[in-house]
Design an enzyme around this catalytic site. Sequence first.
Site, PDB file in Angstrom:
ATOM      1  N   ASP A  31       0.629  -1.206  -0.210  1.00 28.81           N
ATOM      2  CA  ASP A  31       0.273  -0.086  -0.131  1.00 28.81           C
ATOM      3  C   ASP A  31       1.376   0.696  -0.050  1.00 28.81           C
ATOM      4  OD1 ASP A  31      -2.634   1.995   0.806  1.00 28.81           O
ATOM      5  OD2 ASP A  31      -3.313   0.576   1.418  1.00 28.81           O
ATOM      6  N   SER A 124     -16.716  -3.116  -9.753  1.00 31.49           N
ATOM      7  CA  SER A 124     -17.716  -2.314  -9.451  1.00 31.49           C
ATOM      8  C   SER A 124     -19.152  -2.946 -10.265  1.00 31.49           C
ATOM      9  CB  SER A 124     -17.965  -0.789  -9.161  1.00 31.49           C
ATOM     10  OG  SER A 124     -19.085  -0.224  -8.986  1.00 31.49           O
ATOM     11  N   TYR A 149     -14.975   7.309 -13.047  1.00 38.36           N
ATOM     12  CA  TYR A 149     -13.807   5.819 -11.909  1.00 38.36           C
ATOM     13  C   TYR A 149     -14.912   4.683 -12.348  1.00 38.36           C
ATOM     14  CZ  TYR A 149     -14.827   2.737  -8.556  1.00 38.36           C
ATOM     15  OH  TYR A 149     -14.870   2.006  -7.738  1.00 38.36           O
ATOM     16  N   LYS A 153     -12.539   1.108 -13.689  1.00 36.89           N
ATOM     17  CA  LYS A 153     -12.950  -0.060 -13.901  1.00 36.89           C
ATOM     18  C   LYS A 153     -13.992  -1.079 -14.945  1.00 36.89           C
ATOM     19  CE  LYS A 153     -12.811   0.143  -9.073  1.00 36.89           C
ATOM     20  NZ  LYS A 153     -11.424  -0.465  -8.378  1.00 36.89           N
TER      21      LYS A 153
HETATM   22  P1  NAD Z   1      -9.865   2.165  -0.181  1.00 29.23           P
HETATM   23  O1  NAD Z   1      -9.547   3.374  -0.375  1.00 29.23           O
HETATM   24  O2  NAD Z   1     -10.046   2.252   1.719  1.00 29.23           O
HETATM   25  O3  NAD Z   1      -8.642   1.086  -0.023  1.00 29.23           O
HETATM   26  C1  NAD Z   1      -8.039   1.727  -1.237  1.00 29.23           C
HETATM   27  C2  NAD Z   1      -6.470   1.659  -1.050  1.00 29.23           C
HETATM   28  O4  NAD Z   1      -5.512   1.067  -2.442  1.00 29.23           O
HETATM   29  C3  NAD Z   1      -5.728   2.158  -0.441  1.00 29.23           C
HETATM   30  O5  NAD Z   1      -5.110   1.885   1.522  1.00 29.23           O
HETATM   31  C4  NAD Z   1      -4.784   2.798  -0.575  1.00 29.23           C
HETATM   32  O6  NAD Z   1      -4.027   3.117  -0.314  1.00 29.23           O
HETATM   33  C5  NAD Z   1      -3.805   2.212  -1.676  1.00 29.23           C
HETATM   34  N1  NAD Z   1      -3.648   2.390  -2.965  1.00 29.23           N
HETATM   35  C6  NAD Z   1      -3.962   3.494  -3.372  1.00 29.23           C
HETATM   36  N2  NAD Z   1      -3.420   3.785  -5.284  1.00 29.23           N
HETATM   37  C7  NAD Z   1      -2.684   2.980  -4.604  1.00 29.23           C
HETATM   38  C8  NAD Z   1      -1.685   2.827  -5.075  1.00 29.23           C
HETATM   39  N3  NAD Z   1      -1.104   3.483  -6.437  1.00 29.23           N
HETATM   40  N4  NAD Z   1      -0.427   1.837  -4.970  1.00 29.23           N
HETATM   41  C9  NAD Z   1      -0.490   1.378  -4.010  1.00 29.23           C
HETATM   42  N5  NAD Z   1      -1.275   1.375  -3.388  1.00 29.23           N
HETATM   43  C10 NAD Z   1      -2.620   2.595  -3.874  1.00 29.23           C
HETATM   44  O7  NAD Z   1     -10.769   1.753  -0.479  1.00 29.23           O
HETATM   45  P2  NAD Z   1     -12.035   0.473  -0.396  1.00 29.23           P
HETATM   46  O8  NAD Z   1     -13.131   1.246  -0.836  1.00 29.23           O
HETATM   47  O9  NAD Z   1     -11.210  -0.922   0.331  1.00 29.23           O
HETATM   48  O10 NAD Z   1     -12.078   0.079  -2.283  1.00 29.23           O
HETATM   49  C11 NAD Z   1     -10.636  -1.312  -2.411  1.00 29.23           C
HETATM   50  C12 NAD Z   1     -10.721  -1.223  -4.018  1.00 29.23           C
HETATM   51  O11 NAD Z   1     -12.134  -1.454  -4.443  1.00 29.23           O
HETATM   52  C13 NAD Z   1     -10.979  -0.147  -5.028  1.00 29.23           C
HETATM   53  O12 NAD Z   1     -10.372  -0.552  -5.735  1.00 29.23           O
HETATM   54  C14 NAD Z   1     -12.216   0.478  -5.431  1.00 29.23           C
HETATM   55  O13 NAD Z   1     -12.702   1.126  -6.282  1.00 29.23           O
HETATM   56  C15 NAD Z   1     -13.005  -1.131  -5.079  1.00 29.23           C
HETATM   57  N6  NAD Z   1     -14.507  -0.761  -5.065  1.00 29.23           N
HETATM   58  C16 NAD Z   1     -14.945   0.183  -3.559  1.00 29.23           C
HETATM   59  C17 NAD Z   1     -16.749  -0.314  -3.536  1.00 29.23           C
HETATM   60  C18 NAD Z   1     -16.735   0.512  -2.008  1.00 29.23           C
HETATM   61  O14 NAD Z   1     -17.870   1.546  -1.974  1.00 29.23           O
HETATM   62  N7  NAD Z   1     -16.117   0.657  -1.064  1.00 29.23           N
HETATM   63  C19 NAD Z   1     -17.770  -0.198  -4.891  1.00 29.23           C
HETATM   64  C20 NAD Z   1     -17.321  -1.087  -5.304  1.00 29.23           C
HETATM   65  C21 NAD Z   1     -15.297  -1.320  -5.575  1.00 29.23           C
END
Ligand code: NAD
Length: 336
Positions: A31, A124, A149, A153
């Site tokens: 991360d 998503s 965004y 995806k």
């Molecule tokens: P989050 O932001 O809490 O977690 C994403 C993590 O990725 C963070 O810890 C961030 O620091 C890290 N990160 C981002 N870019 C990075 C990079 N270039 N290198 C290394 N680390 C990096 O988000 P989340 O809610 O846990 O979502 C996780 C995944 O699920 C994401 O891809 C998001 O798009 C997808 N998603 C989330 C939701 C939602 O509602 N939470 C819904 C559909 C899809």
Amino acid sequence: MSILVTGGAGYIGSHTCIELLNAGYEIVVVDNFYNSKRESLNRIAELSGKEFTFYECDIRDAEGMDKIFKKEKIDAVIHFAGLKAVGESCQKPIEYYDNNIGGTLTLCDVMRNNGCKKIVFSSSATVYGSNNVSPLKETMQTGGTTNPYGTTKYMIEIILSDIYKSDNEWSICLLRYFNPIGAHKSGRIGEDPNGIPNNLMPFITQVAIGKRECLSVFGNDYDTPDGTGVRDYIHVVDLALGHVKALGRALSGNTLDVYNLGTGTGYSVLDVVNAFEKASGVKVNYKIVDRRPGDIATCYSDPTKAFEELGWKAERGIEEMCEDSWRWQSQNPNGY
Ligand code: NAD
Ligand code: UDP
């Protein structure tokens, strides 16, 4: 069996790390803390009672990622790392395409160069666009996304599918999440958004704890039972368990699969407010305001395929989602 978890310090990643450790997998977390705190890693270790390896690295850093693959024996990747705020993506499309698409391409290139060809990807429900009618099924057409965004995806799903077509030694699982809420039962890990929350549940919990005045309900004139938007809220622990099942499938064959991870039930914004008030015993101030641009009336899943092929279904109901969100918020009023 060692699993690389990108974005493992984030909301869904941290819950999934715990379930992977509970299931007996060894994990390596990467991360860059763009949207998370180091403390979440301490809590994963505390809750699982297990140790794991962590690297602070950006997934776009090909050299850094290559060193990790050379040092660790990685069998498969669960790829959460990415930027996820719909509104921000409209202001910063370059950053979103660079991070989400550039990051995924770099990751896949490094994986291939190191002979690791198994990946579970965080997609998503947004890839279904606005033209399909719920319940949404994996066979429905995707595309027609309305913000950068969502388009990242959609594009990553195409990229990963093309990678599979070019070389079916890959095993690729695309997971389309609906609306994750809730937190680990312990109240020790949960969603910790920066600034003003974009999503409904963290906004509700921040109003309940007194950090924000009032929830704005975006529109009550939709064609839904009470006029407010309907979504498929899923407990983050159920979602995490879905990843353990998907990983098992990715490890056992060379397939390209796509699964909805949702409950199959839709709740309106006011249903969620009512369920939260009941679970927490706290009144949530709200007012009805204009619709939020880009929102659709109704979005929920048909989760049958994940049940039939992965043996997974969501077990936790809306009351439990609300109770667990509230426990996390009230025990950690300022997040980590
Ligand atoms: P989050 O932001 O809490 O977690 C994403 C993590 O990725 C963070 O810890 C961030 O620091 C890290 N990160 C981002 N870019 C990075 C990079 N270039 N290198 C290394 N680390 C990096 O988000 P989340 O809610 O846990 O979502 C996780 C995944 O699920 C994401 O891809 C998001 O798009 C997808 N998603 C989330 C939701 C939602 O509602 N939470 C819904 C559909 C899809
Ligand atoms: N919503 C709302 N007020 C908020 C945040 C969200 O009324 O402050 C509504 C939104 O219009 C949608 C639902 O809650 O109907 C879920 O929105 P969220 O942003 O959590 O997820 P989305 O489904 O948009 O990804």
